[in-house]
Write an enzyme that holds these catalytic residues in place. Structure first.
Site, mmCIF file in Angstrom:
data_model
loop_
_atom_site.group_PDB
_atom_site.id
_atom_site.type_symbol
_atom_site.label_atom_id
_atom_site.label_comp_id
_atom_site.label_asym_id
_atom_site.label_seq_id
_atom_site.Cartn_x
_atom_site.Cartn_y
_atom_site.Cartn_z
ATOM 1 N N GLU A 426 0.829 -1.218 0.000
ATOM 2 C CA GLU A 426 0.000 0.000 0.000
ATOM 3 C C GLU A 426 0.860 1.262 0.000
ATOM 4 O O GLU A 426 0.547 2.254 0.650
ATOM 5 C CB GLU A 426 -0.987 -0.027 1.179
ATOM 6 C CG GLU A 426 -1.976 -1.184 1.045
ATOM 7 C CD GLU A 426 -2.948 -1.330 2.201
ATOM 8 O OE1 GLU A 426 -3.048 -0.407 3.019
ATOM 9 O OE2 GLU A 426 -3.597 -2.378 2.269
HETATM 10 C C1 LIG Z 1 2.912 -9.722 0.311
HETATM 11 C C2 LIG Z 1 2.569 -8.700 -0.723
HETATM 12 C C3 LIG Z 1 1.254 -8.369 -0.959
HETATM 13 C C4 LIG Z 1 0.917 -7.460 -1.966
HETATM 14 N N1 LIG Z 1 -0.395 -7.240 -2.281
HETATM 15 C C5 LIG Z 1 -0.708 -6.481 -3.366
HETATM 16 C C6 LIG Z 1 -2.069 -6.375 -3.828
HETATM 17 O O1 LIG Z 1 -2.989 -6.929 -3.241
HETATM 18 N N2 LIG Z 1 -2.299 -5.637 -4.949
HETATM 19 C C7 LIG Z 1 -1.311 -5.005 -5.634
HETATM 20 O O2 LIG Z 1 -1.599 -4.370 -6.639
HETATM 21 N N3 LIG Z 1 -0.025 -5.086 -5.212
HETATM 22 C C8 LIG Z 1 0.298 -5.813 -4.118
HETATM 23 N N4 LIG Z 1 1.606 -5.928 -3.706
HETATM 24 C C9 LIG Z 1 2.632 -5.181 -4.393
HETATM 25 C C10 LIG Z 1 3.170 -4.035 -3.557
HETATM 26 O O3 LIG Z 1 2.220 -3.012 -3.496
HETATM 27 C C11 LIG Z 1 4.495 -3.620 -4.174
HETATM 28 O O4 LIG Z 1 5.424 -4.622 -3.851
HETATM 29 C C12 LIG Z 1 4.967 -2.269 -3.693
HETATM 30 O O5 LIG Z 1 4.144 -1.249 -4.201
HETATM 31 C C13 LIG Z 1 6.391 -1.987 -4.125
HETATM 32 O O6 LIG Z 1 6.562 -2.257 -5.473
HETATM 33 P P1 LIG Z 1 7.772 -3.183 -5.949
HETATM 34 O O7 LIG Z 1 7.790 -4.400 -5.120
HETATM 35 O O8 LIG Z 1 7.684 -3.343 -7.394
HETATM 36 O O9 LIG Z 1 9.039 -2.341 -5.563
HETATM 37 P P2 LIG Z 1 9.691 -1.147 -6.444
HETATM 38 O O10 LIG Z 1 8.653 -0.163 -6.826
HETATM 39 O O11 LIG Z 1 10.496 -1.747 -7.534
HETATM 40 O O12 LIG Z 1 10.637 -0.479 -5.357
HETATM 41 C C14 LIG Z 1 11.850 -1.116 -4.918
HETATM 42 C C15 LIG Z 1 12.515 -0.173 -3.905
HETATM 43 O O13 LIG Z 1 12.797 1.091 -4.532
HETATM 44 C C16 LIG Z 1 12.180 2.148 -3.809
HETATM 45 N N5 LIG Z 1 11.714 3.141 -4.759
HETATM 46 C C17 LIG Z 1 10.967 2.953 -5.863
HETATM 47 N N6 LIG Z 1 10.740 4.133 -6.473
HETATM 48 C C18 LIG Z 1 11.349 5.081 -5.734
HETATM 49 C C19 LIG Z 1 11.471 6.492 -5.836
HETATM 50 N N7 LIG Z 1 10.910 7.188 -6.822
HETATM 51 N N8 LIG Z 1 12.170 7.135 -4.896
HETATM 52 C C20 LIG Z 1 12.724 6.482 -3.862
HETATM 53 N N9 LIG Z 1 12.646 5.141 -3.697
HETATM 54 C C21 LIG Z 1 11.971 4.454 -4.630
HETATM 55 C C22 LIG Z 1 11.013 1.482 -3.073
HETATM 56 O O14 LIG Z 1 10.613 2.216 -1.953
HETATM 57 C C23 LIG Z 1 11.619 0.142 -2.709
HETATM 58 O O15 LIG Z 1 12.406 0.288 -1.558
HETATM 59 C C24 LIG Z 1 1.947 -6.829 -2.698
HETATM 60 C C25 LIG Z 1 3.279 -7.129 -2.416
HETATM 61 C C26 LIG Z 1 3.602 -8.073 -1.474
HETATM 62 C C27 LIG Z 1 5.039 -8.426 -1.252
#
Ligand SMILES: Cc1cc2nc3c(=O)[nH]c(=O)nc-3n(C[C@H](O)[C@H](O)[C@H](O)COP(=O)(O)OP(=O)(O)OC[C@H]3O[C@@H](n4cnc5c(N)ncnc54)[C@H](O)[C@@H]3O)c2cc1C
Length: 617
Positions: A426
């Site tokens: 979230e």
């Molecule tokens: C157990 C679990 C349940 C989930 N449930 C859902 C769900 O029900 N529906 C859904 O749609 N998604 C869901 N997700 C996805 C979740 O919302 C994403 O994992 C989350 O938004 C982060 O995206 P990402 O994993 O691709 O990380 P990324 O976006 O690739 O980020 C990786 C790292 O880089 C940092 N980062 C990225 N962009 C920036 C920036 N501009 N500036 C500074 N730092 C940055 C992030 O903070 C993080 O530390 C779930 C994930 C998990 C693990």
């Protein structure tokens, strides 16, 4: 390559900008704080749940506790990596999948406060079960339908959802996490205009592999803006029994191991055109607004985790004797215990205040909810980790192993694993910082954006510059005047009243610093994440202080808390003030350039020689 990267970045920023709620229909306590105005009147008297609503919630909580204990064994859920289907059915039969759905659609019709109280109770028993319920009703299909659905959509789906037709929220994709601008799932209108044809993949969708209904975000027909095609994201309700829907994988995680989460694929899936939520192109806005309200569950679960840790730590620190004294008498443990108490009260205050605002619908809570999520998820994780430390080896041991040895089966290690995700889902903590910073600066951005937009006419630019001048000529000097806020409190100690005056002063200083920093960095400020994070951390601590002081005043006045609460709040405020002072100093003391240099060296492989003597991942 660099040009493409910059273009992508600009596209992501533009899309995020277009998808935000531009209007502030109601006042926001936190937005005012960032403007240098400490509006104690917005948080004091502490908004109390009405006795009638509380009685409804109390009744639900008593039944819910019995049902959880009867149907859910949290250790088994963790071991088997699943909440048994029969247990989910039992919870559905009791209506717990429809807690937030209005009674007219067959739901329980609970207020936001009662819903989050229920989720806090579930979270304190089993993190996985809390996620099943929350993914369905905090962000799943009921929430966007409640906010944006047509009458026909509500009548069709809400009764089914209230009965336990499980739903999920599908935004994330393999290449799209924090940055939805690169979304690749598409929904193309069929030739006869009756259906959208969905193609693409979604990743990490909680409840997805078991859901009957999904809310899916996908790219639809671009619209022409200034003669150029502009991406549009739309939101749909999808029935997962539609041909072409596939579950590619089920994902497994370090914590909340009993959830169902997976990678989903759509191949030419037909969605009836009436299943679009809101208007075409509103999809990201719908997703963000859904998350704004949906985020209130995590702060409640975080505060509940703090309370659970207080109980475990109290019992163990009294009982465990080492070096001739109960460990709770050793100063290092005392510091952990006291901080845990102070921060738990702050988390509870922030959560209670924000959820009550949500019920009253008289405040804009986008900033408060984001701060509550950010603060709660960070603090609860830290508190659980300290509880593990206080329990020593037993903190690292599983509850089942402890039980087998005849010891109290406190599942602290499971709590640490379960809570960790809250800093990622979230909106990650880093994204929350950026979101809060953007919303906090809105008062200035409203003037700046039209001035730097090449599509704004010269005439409009002049008008905007004049309006900005008028605003700043009155606003800015006020930031240097002493505060004369009337801080009515009768039950707070002298020390705590002094903390209130600190908030008023610090809020003005925060507004000044933010303004000066914007003037120095201008459009480049967006890249200065350390500075922005500092401002956000200051604002968050000020909000937590105000919420705690207001709730303390209320609890002391109504005799609902013992006088010891004075010390608890005093401690939180003192620690928060220390952090705020450090944050005000931090930008000058942090070697920002050096940090950037070393991280670039790592990324370019210049430090690969350090990564030796190990088996590489
Ligand atoms: C157990 C679990 C349940 C989930 N449930 C859902 C769900 O029900 N529906 C859904 O749609 N998604 C869901 N997700 C996805 C979740 O919302 C994403 O994992 C989350 O938004 C982060 O995206 P990402 O994993 O691709 O990380 P990324 O976006 O690739 O980020 C990786 C790292 O880089 C940092 N980062 C990225 N962009 C920036 C920036 N501009 N500036 C500074 N730092 C940055 C992030 O903070 C993080 O530390 C779930 C994930 C998990 C693990």
């Amino acid at each position: 390559m660099q040009i493409t990267d910059n273009k992508d970045k600009q596209k992501a920023l533009d899309l995020a900008e277009e998808s935000r709620e531009t209007e502030w229909k109601y006042e926001s306590f936190v937005a005012e704080l960032f403007k240098g105005s400490f509006r104690w009147d917005l948080v004091h008297p502490f908004p109390e749940q009405s006795p009638e609503d509380k009685a409804i919630g109390d009744q639900v909580l008593v039944q819910l506790e019995q049902d959880l204990k009867a149907h859910i064994d949290p250790e088994q859920v963790d071991r088997d990596q699943a909440v048994p289907k029969a247990a989910l059915q039992a919870l559905a039969d009791k209506g717990y999948f429809g807690m937030k759905i209005a009674k007219e659609y067959g739901g329980m019709g609970l207020s936001v406060v009662n819903y989050t109280r229920a989720m806090a109770l579930v979270g304190s028993w089993c993190g996985s079960t809390a996620v099943w319920l929350s993914a369905h009703q905090s962000i799943g299909v009921p929430q966007p339908l409640k906010l944006f659905g047509t009458k026909a959509q509500k009548e069709k789906y809400l009764p089914r959802l209230a009965k336990g037709a499980i739903s999920a929220f599908a935004l994330t994709e393999p290449d799209v996490g924090s940055d939805p601008a690169r979304m690749s799932t598409t929904a193309t209108l069929s030739e006869d205009g009756e259906h959208y044809i969905l193609n693409g993949e979604k990743l990490y969708i909680t409840n997805g592999p078991e859901a009957e209904l999904l809310v899916v975000m996908a790219l639809t027909e671009p619209k022409m803006v200034h003669g150029k095609p502009k991406q549009q994201v739309s939101a749909f309700v999808l029935e997962t029994n539609s041909p072409g829907f596939e579950i590619l994988n089920r994902c497994q995680f370090m914590g909340i191991r009993g959830i169902a989460n997976g990678r989903l694929k759509f191949t030419n899936v037909k969605i009836p055109k009436e299943n679009i939520i809101g208007q075409p192109g509103q999809g990201l806005k719908i997703a963000f607004v859904t998350l704004n309200a949906g985020r209130l569950t995590i702060p409640a679960i975080s505060a509940a985790a703090g309370k659970w840790c207080m109980e475990v730590s109290k019992q163990w620190s009294n009982k465990r004797v080492q070096w001739g004294a109960p460990i709770g008498e050793h100063q290092s443990v005392q510091i952990k215990l006291a901080t845990m108490v102070a921060e738990t009260f702050a988390m509870d205050s922030v959560s209670a205040l924000t959820t009550t605002f949500a019920d009253h619908e008289s405040a804009d809570i986008r900033l408060e909810a984001a701060m509550a999520k950010y603060f709660g998820s960070e603090r609860a994780s830290a508190i659980a980790d300290e509880t593990l430390q206080i329990r020593g080896g037993r903190g690292f041991e599983t509850a089942t192993s402890l039980k087998n040895r005849g010891e109290e089966p406190y599942a602290v290690e499971r709590l640490v694993r379960d809570l960790r995700i809250n800093r990622i889902i979230e909106g990650t903590s880093e994204i929350m910082q950026l979101f809060i910073a953007r919303e906090a600066m809105d008062v200035h951005m409203k003037f700046i954006l039209p001035l730097i937009d090449r599509h704004t006419s010269i005439g409009n630019k002049v008008m905007m510059a004049l309006r900005a001048g008028l605003f700043y000529v009155t606003w800015y000097p006020r930031l240097w005047l002493p505060s004369f806020t009337c801080l009515q409190t009768q039950h707070l100690s002298c020390a705590n009243r002094c903390h209130l005056r600190f908030i008023a002063r610090a809020s003005k200083k925060l507004a000044r610093r933010l303004f000066h920093t914007m003037a120095i960095y201008q459009v480049k400020l967006e890249k200065e994440q350390l500075l922005l994070a500092n401002f956000v951390d200051i604002g968050t601590d000020l909000f937590a202080m105000a919420a705690s002081l207001s709730q303390a005043e209320h609890l002391l006045a109504s005799g609902k808390a013992s006088p010891e609460l004075q010390d608890v709040v005093d401690l939180f405020c003192r620690q928060a003030r220390q952090r705020i002072k450090t944050h005000f100093r931090k930008p000058c003391q942090t070697p920002t350039k050096l940090l950037g240099k070393v991280s670039t060296q790592l990324l370019k492989g210049k430090l690969d020689w350090m990564i030796s003597g190990i088996i590489k991942p």
